[in-house]
Design an enzyme around this catalytic site. Sequence first.
Site, PDB file in Angstrom:
ATOM      1  N   SER A 193       0.849  -1.190   0.000  1.00 48.15           N
ATOM      2  CA  SER A 193       0.000   0.000   0.000  1.00 48.15           C
ATOM      3  C   SER A 193       0.891   1.249   0.000  1.00 48.15           C
ATOM      4  O   SER A 193       1.739   1.379  -0.885  1.00 48.15           O
ATOM      5  CB  SER A 193      -0.931  -0.052   1.213  1.00 48.15           C
ATOM      6  OG  SER A 193      -1.951   0.875   1.081  1.00 48.15           O
ATOM      7  N   ASP A 416      -8.862  -5.539  -5.090  1.00 45.16           N
ATOM      8  CA  ASP A 416      -8.406  -4.498  -4.167  1.00 45.16           C
ATOM      9  C   ASP A 416      -9.087  -3.195  -4.557  1.00 45.16           C
ATOM     10  O   ASP A 416      -8.811  -2.641  -5.619  1.00 45.16           O
ATOM     11  CB  ASP A 416      -6.881  -4.386  -4.285  1.00 45.16           C
ATOM     12  CG  ASP A 416      -6.279  -3.308  -3.397  1.00 45.16           C
ATOM     13  OD1 ASP A 416      -7.023  -2.450  -2.881  1.00 45.16           O
ATOM     14  OD2 ASP A 416      -5.047  -3.323  -3.226  1.00 45.16           O
ATOM     15  N   HIS A 455      -7.063  -5.912  -0.506  1.00 36.90           N
ATOM     16  CA  HIS A 455      -5.933  -5.007  -0.335  1.00 36.90           C
ATOM     17  C   HIS A 455      -4.862  -5.605   0.592  1.00 36.90           C
ATOM     18  O   HIS A 455      -5.086  -5.719   1.788  1.00 36.90           O
ATOM     19  CB  HIS A 455      -6.425  -3.678   0.229  1.00 36.90           C
ATOM     20  CG  HIS A 455      -5.373  -2.611   0.255  1.00 36.90           C
ATOM     21  ND1 HIS A 455      -4.623  -2.281  -0.856  1.00 36.90           N
ATOM     22  CD2 HIS A 455      -4.939  -1.802   1.242  1.00 36.90           C
ATOM     23  CE1 HIS A 455      -3.789  -1.316  -0.538  1.00 36.90           C
ATOM     24  NE2 HIS A 455      -3.952  -1.007   0.734  1.00 36.90           N
TER      25      HIS A 455
END
Length: 565
Positions: A193, A416, A455
């Site tokens: 991320s 995601d 994610h």
Amino acid sequence: MAQSLIYLLLAWVVVTAPSDGNPALAQKCESLELPHFEEFDVINVHSSSVFGYSITGNPTQTTIDFCHVNVSLTHSGADDIVLTSIWLPFHGWNGRFQATGGGGLAAGYFDSALIQPVVDGYAAGSTDAGLTLNNTLLAGDGSWALTPEGKLNQGLIKNFAYRSIHDMTVIGKAATVALYGQRPHHSYYTGCSTGGRQGYLAAQYYPEDFDGIMANAPAIFTPRVSPGDFWPVVVMENIVAPPQCVFSAFQAATVRHCDPQDGATDGLISAPDKCDYNPKTLVGQTVDCPELSASVVITTAHADVAAKILEGARTSSGDFLWFGNPPGAAFDGLANTTVVNGTIDIVPFSSGEAWMKYFVAQDPELDTKHISFDTFESLYFRSVELFTDKLGTDNPDLSGFKNAGGKLMTWHGMADAYITHPGTTLYWDKLQKKMGGRHAVDDFYRVFLAPGVAHCRGGYGPVPSDPFAALVNWVEKGEAPDTLFASTTSQGGQVNRNLCHYPESLRYRGGDLNDAESFICSLSSYNTLNMSNPEIYTVGWVASLPVEGDAAGAFLDEEHGLLAS
Ligand SMILES: *[C@@H]1O[C@H](CO)[C@@H](O)[C@H](O)[C@H]1NC(C)=O
Ligand SMILES: *[C@@H]1O[C@H](CO)[C@@H](O)[C@H](O)[C@H]1NC(C)=O
Ligand SMILES: *[C@@H]1O[C@H](CO)[C@@H](O)[C@H](O)[C@H]1NC(C)=O
Ligand SMILES: *[C@@H]1O[C@H](CO)[C@@H](O)[C@H](O)[C@H]1NC(C)=O
Ligand SMILES: *[C@@H]1O[C@H](CO)[C@@H](O)[C@H](O)[C@H]1NC(C)=O
């Protein structure tokens, strides 16, 4: 070769040193002396031995012993206090350093990120980049972006963008010299991320810091991704906020419709570019809605909301700004709602909301509950204008990293919603165009897409089991990963896949749908081969979205040369 043999021998000496508390290392730790650093001014170094630090969830080991080194530092002119922690195992140091990244609007996770590397024998580091204002604030709330006077805190933004992972790495390498008497023979980075973005940044701007970088679901294109993440809230504010039962129905219907389009009805959408799901088909259906203790009839407005969220951020005249929820991804991350006393309330995604307030509008009082489509559009362009230089992280020239022998590996879930994988494949595409085509890029950069994975983890598709080991093998043994083993039991039984290295994708060849061997990797399923230049592939998913002459067309044209034809 000879050098690594020496390292091996040295590592062996360390491993076999008396391990009952390792008194020599522990004593050294208590008075650890770090060298002078050019990059920043050290405020304070504090190191101490930690014995029996207890860890959970590890079947073979329950405690770790290590030297905990805290360095606080400042950059001249920045008025910052950066906290950096380095953990150095007392037993079985494997001769390597592992830097770790953060997530959302935080630069690092400290203990929770450092435990696993130390269990695995790495010396490891984490930094807050100064964003906690000397431990007085949770970095993730994002308010650090503004000074008390309400101006952008350029020093902290610089730390968050690129400075602090480098600083931490410089300190971490020096700390291994101070404690073990030698530099790490290999250094790695791992993050997802925002942590993924920090990894790409390192490859782009500090190409010699790491031999291997694992940067998953990377938040590259942050100035576009972050307002894009707020789009679903704006859509709901301006049309209607559906209860989550309605979104779940749209998600399930999308999977039902698009899953078979990739050739295997396995519950996973592996070719999202082929997915032509139309939310209108659910209008008039009744869904059971536990949170309202009632049934709900799906309306045209609900379908409109779902369609706009799937489509992604658009200008008020409908031009492309950024990618939407990937088909089959859950809606609750970015389009969350909750029922309070029978009323449906929007629950904004906190990092997206913080980005709009503190970074873009620079107004802590910004009324994020009432943002019109026009206002959204201007905030989006302001975000791109203000932050692309520092946080775009999309420089496709990795020649420094390549020449230094570095390897960059990414896996990205295709379900995601927070950071959608077309951002990653867009970068891959820019890179291969800049650096000699896909086979040239294969030598130092590989991307693996994971159908049905959310994610960084979770979702319903097979998740890579040990991608970091694959990276280490690539770096140290030259074994480039062609596929990445992934598995899940989220649907009950075990489902395995050998995830393909992009631009190849999974194709069913028959057999048990849960078995990795029933699938091969092939090029054609969601990429278009350009016959006049077979080295260059056009990503169908990207190229099919923007329309000629629209905002994205211009963006992709000018900055990426993607839609030239
Ligand atoms: C380092 O900082 C962390 C976080 O503030 C703290 O919990 C820890 O006790 C500190 N350790 C040392 C050795 O200073
Ligand atoms: C930062 O916090 C520490 C621990 O609370 C404190 O001792 C130190 O004085 C603070 N530093 C500054 C510059 O405020
Ligand atoms: C959605 O909002 C509810 C209520 O605030 C919260 O409990 C839940 O964790 C949120 N879901 C996600 C995925 O953020
Ligand atoms: C729900 O309604 C009750 C009764 O009107 C009220 O007392 C309570 O504060 C409300 N709760 C919320 C979270 O608004
Ligand atoms: C195919 O590649 C050639 C040569 O690089 C280029 O001129 C042409 O525009 C490309 N066509 C497509 C459809 O991308």
